[in-house]
Structure formats: C-alpha cells, structure tokens
Design a protein around this motif. Structure first.
Motif, PDB file in Angstrom:
ATOM      1  N   TRP A   3      -9.407  -2.068   7.540  1.00  0.00           N
ATOM      2  CA  TRP A   3      -8.222  -2.737   8.206  1.00  0.00           C
ATOM      3  C   TRP A   3      -8.386  -4.417   8.336  1.00  0.00           C
ATOM      4  N   ILE A   7      -6.284  -7.210   6.613  1.00  0.00           N
ATOM      5  CA  ILE A   7      -5.630  -8.331   7.162  1.00  0.00           C
ATOM      6  C   ILE A   7      -6.147  -9.863   6.495  1.00  0.00           C
ATOM      7  N   GLY A  10      -3.854  -9.970   3.491  1.00  0.00           N
ATOM      8  CA  GLY A  10      -2.767 -10.525   3.851  1.00  0.00           C
ATOM      9  C   GLY A  10      -2.703 -12.264   4.180  1.00  0.00           C
ATOM     10  N   VAL A  61       2.105  -3.506   5.573  1.00  0.00           N
ATOM     11  CA  VAL A  61       1.191  -4.335   6.241  1.00  0.00           C
ATOM     12  C   VAL A  61       0.766  -5.712   5.708  1.00  0.00           C
ATOM     13  N   TRP A  62       0.324  -5.476   4.327  1.00  0.00           N
ATOM     14  CA  TRP A  62      -0.186  -6.850   3.442  1.00  0.00           C
ATOM     15  C   TRP A  62       1.149  -7.526   3.270  1.00  0.00           C
ATOM     16  N   ILE A  65       2.273  -9.214   6.882  1.00  0.00           N
ATOM     17  CA  ILE A  65       1.290 -10.360   7.337  1.00  0.00           C
ATOM     18  C   ILE A  65       1.578 -11.660   6.160  1.00  0.00           C
ATOM     19  N   LYS A 101      -0.203   0.244  11.986  1.00  0.00           N
ATOM     20  CA  LYS A 101      -1.394   0.381  12.553  1.00  0.00           C
ATOM     21  C   LYS A 101      -1.713   1.541  13.480  1.00  0.00           C
TER      22      LYS A 101
END
Length: 104
Positions: A3, A7, A10, A61-62, A65, A101
């Motif tokens: 994770w 992040i 991202g 998520v990528w 971000i 998440k």
C-alpha cells in the motif's frame, strides 16, 4: 508495504503530470526528463503494488491519488479554480480512495 508502494506510485503520477505541464510541450528539456523519470517510476511501483493488491483497487487508488494530487497542484501553482463544487468532489475522491483501502 505494497500500500505504501501504491501511494508512492500515485505521488509519482502527480509528479509526471506536473512535469508535463511545466515542460511546455517538451520544449523545456529538464521538465521533460522529469516527466519520463516520474512516469517510469510510477509504472514500476504500480506494477509492484498489483502483485498483492487487486488490480481494480490498485488502479482506482493510483488514478485517484493522481487526480486529487494533480487537482491540488493545479489550484496551488496554476491558478485553477478552487470553487466549492470542485473542492467537494476532490474530497469525494479522497473518501472513495480511503473506502477502497478499508474494504480491500
């Protein structure tokens, strides 16, 4: 650990979009080089993260971000709008990233 890698991927996405803007259509060589470094690192880290994180979640998520970070950079450095609705939907994206998440 993956994770954290996601992040970081991202954040490098934010880096490559910012470098792309500053490169002025690749007329500025230094920002152009920064773009290629950031995009390469971002994809390598994304590839590492999807080894243990579901690809749909990792990609969401990528890109989230990247979208949120790039919008914030646009507001801070490129005089883009910070009107209520735009900021509200940026926070909605952040909440969605956190939700992914939590359920993964």
């Amino acid at each position: 650990m993956n994770w954290f890698v996601l992040i970081l991927a991202g954040l490098f996405e934010v880096g490559f979009t910012t470098c792309l803007k500053f490169s002025n259509n690749f007329k500025n060589m230094y920002w152009g080089v920064g773009f290629f470094i950031c995009i390469t690192v971002s994809f390598i880290l994304l590839n590492k993260a999807i080894q243990t994180i579901p690809i749909g979640t990792a990609y969401a998520v990528w890109t989230g971000i990247g979208a949120v970070g790039t919008a914030i950079i646009g507001i801070m450095f490129f005089n883009e709008s910070a009107e209520f609705w735009r900021v509200l939907f940026i926070f909605t994206l952040i909440a969605s990233i956190i939700g992914l998440k939590l359920v993964s």
